[in-house]
Write a protein that holds these residues in place. Structure first.
Motif, PDB file in Angstrom:
ATOM      1  N   VAL A  60      -5.119   4.331   0.795  1.00 21.43           N
ATOM      2  CA  VAL A  60      -4.323   4.749   1.933  1.00 21.43           C
ATOM      3  C   VAL A  60      -3.897   3.994   2.859  1.00 21.43           C
ATOM      4  CG1 VAL A  60      -3.430   6.747   3.131  1.00 21.43           C
ATOM      5  CG2 VAL A  60      -4.492   7.388   1.211  1.00 21.43           C
ATOM      6  N   ILE A  61      -5.127   3.506   3.542  1.00 22.31           N
ATOM      7  CA  ILE A  61      -5.008   2.502   4.663  1.00 22.31           C
ATOM      8  C   ILE A  61      -4.032   1.103   4.241  1.00 22.31           C
ATOM      9  CG2 ILE A  61      -6.169   1.107   6.277  1.00 22.31           C
ATOM     10  CD1 ILE A  61      -8.111   3.583   6.495  1.00 22.31           C
ATOM     11  N   ALA A  62      -4.697   0.716   2.792  1.00 25.95           N
ATOM     12  CA  ALA A  62      -4.167  -0.460   2.466  1.00 25.95           C
ATOM     13  C   ALA A  62      -2.720  -0.401   2.230  1.00 25.95           C
ATOM     14  CB  ALA A  62      -5.043  -1.171   1.383  1.00 25.95           C
ATOM     15  N   ARG A  63      -2.462   0.592   1.537  1.00 24.14           N
ATOM     16  CA  ARG A  63      -0.891   0.921   0.863  1.00 24.14           C
ATOM     17  C   ARG A  63      -0.115   1.074   2.405  1.00 24.14           C
ATOM     18  NH1 ARG A  63      -0.393   4.197  -4.408  1.00 24.14           N
ATOM     19  NH2 ARG A  63      -2.247   3.475  -5.492  1.00 24.14           N
ATOM     20  N   CYS A  64      -0.408   1.586   3.455  1.00 24.93           N
ATOM     21  CA  CYS A  64       0.376   1.742   4.403  1.00 24.93           C
ATOM     22  C   CYS A  64       0.257   0.486   5.257  1.00 24.93           C
ATOM     23  CB  CYS A  64      -0.155   2.825   5.393  1.00 24.93           C
ATOM     24  SG  CYS A  64       0.131   4.378   4.461  1.00 24.93           S
ATOM     25  N   GLY A  65      -0.587  -0.520   4.958  1.00 24.06           N
ATOM     26  CA  GLY A  65      -0.482  -1.680   5.873  1.00 24.06           C
ATOM     27  C   GLY A  65      -1.256  -1.507   6.809  1.00 24.06           C
ATOM     28  N   LEU A  66      -2.166  -0.391   7.480  1.00 25.50           N
ATOM     29  CA  LEU A  66      -2.692  -0.139   8.752  1.00 25.50           C
ATOM     30  C   LEU A  66      -3.798  -1.192   8.857  1.00 25.50           C
ATOM     31  CD1 LEU A  66      -2.692   3.637   8.301  1.00 25.50           C
ATOM     32  CD2 LEU A  66      -0.795   2.034   9.506  1.00 25.50           C
ATOM     33  N   VAL A  67      -4.041  -1.374  10.153  1.00 19.77           N
ATOM     34  CA  VAL A  67      -5.351  -2.005  10.412  1.00 19.77           C
ATOM     35  C   VAL A  67      -6.192  -1.107  11.358  1.00 19.77           C
ATOM     36  CG1 VAL A  67      -6.403  -4.191  11.684  1.00 19.77           C
ATOM     37  CG2 VAL A  67      -3.989  -4.296  10.613  1.00 19.77           C
TER      38      VAL A  67
END
Length: 69
Positions: A60-67
């Motif tokens: 989910v973090i990777a798909r949203c582009g979150l750091v």
């Protein structure tokens, strides 16, 4: 939200009970065809997600582009 979930679960439980009962009646009559699968199996036939919680969170973090630091 919780009340709605509980109401939906109660409705689903009743539907499963009703369809299982009707399936057993049809089997007992032996006069015609009947569903070979249970209603519960038909509505829950999707593939199971076997990932761990950490794997799902990372996805989910990777798909949203979150750091995350």
């Amino acid at each position: 939200m919780v009340a709605r979930l509980l109401a939906d679960m109660e409705t689903l439980t009743y539907r499963v009970y009703t369809t299982d009962t009707l399936q057993q009646i049809a089997k007992a009559q032996q006069g015609g065809s009947y569903l070979s699968k249970r209603y519960a199996d038909l509505i829950d036939s999707g593939p199971r997600d076997t990932r761990t919680g950490d794997e799902i969170a990372a996805d989910v973090i990777a798909r949203c582009g979150l750091v995350v630091t």
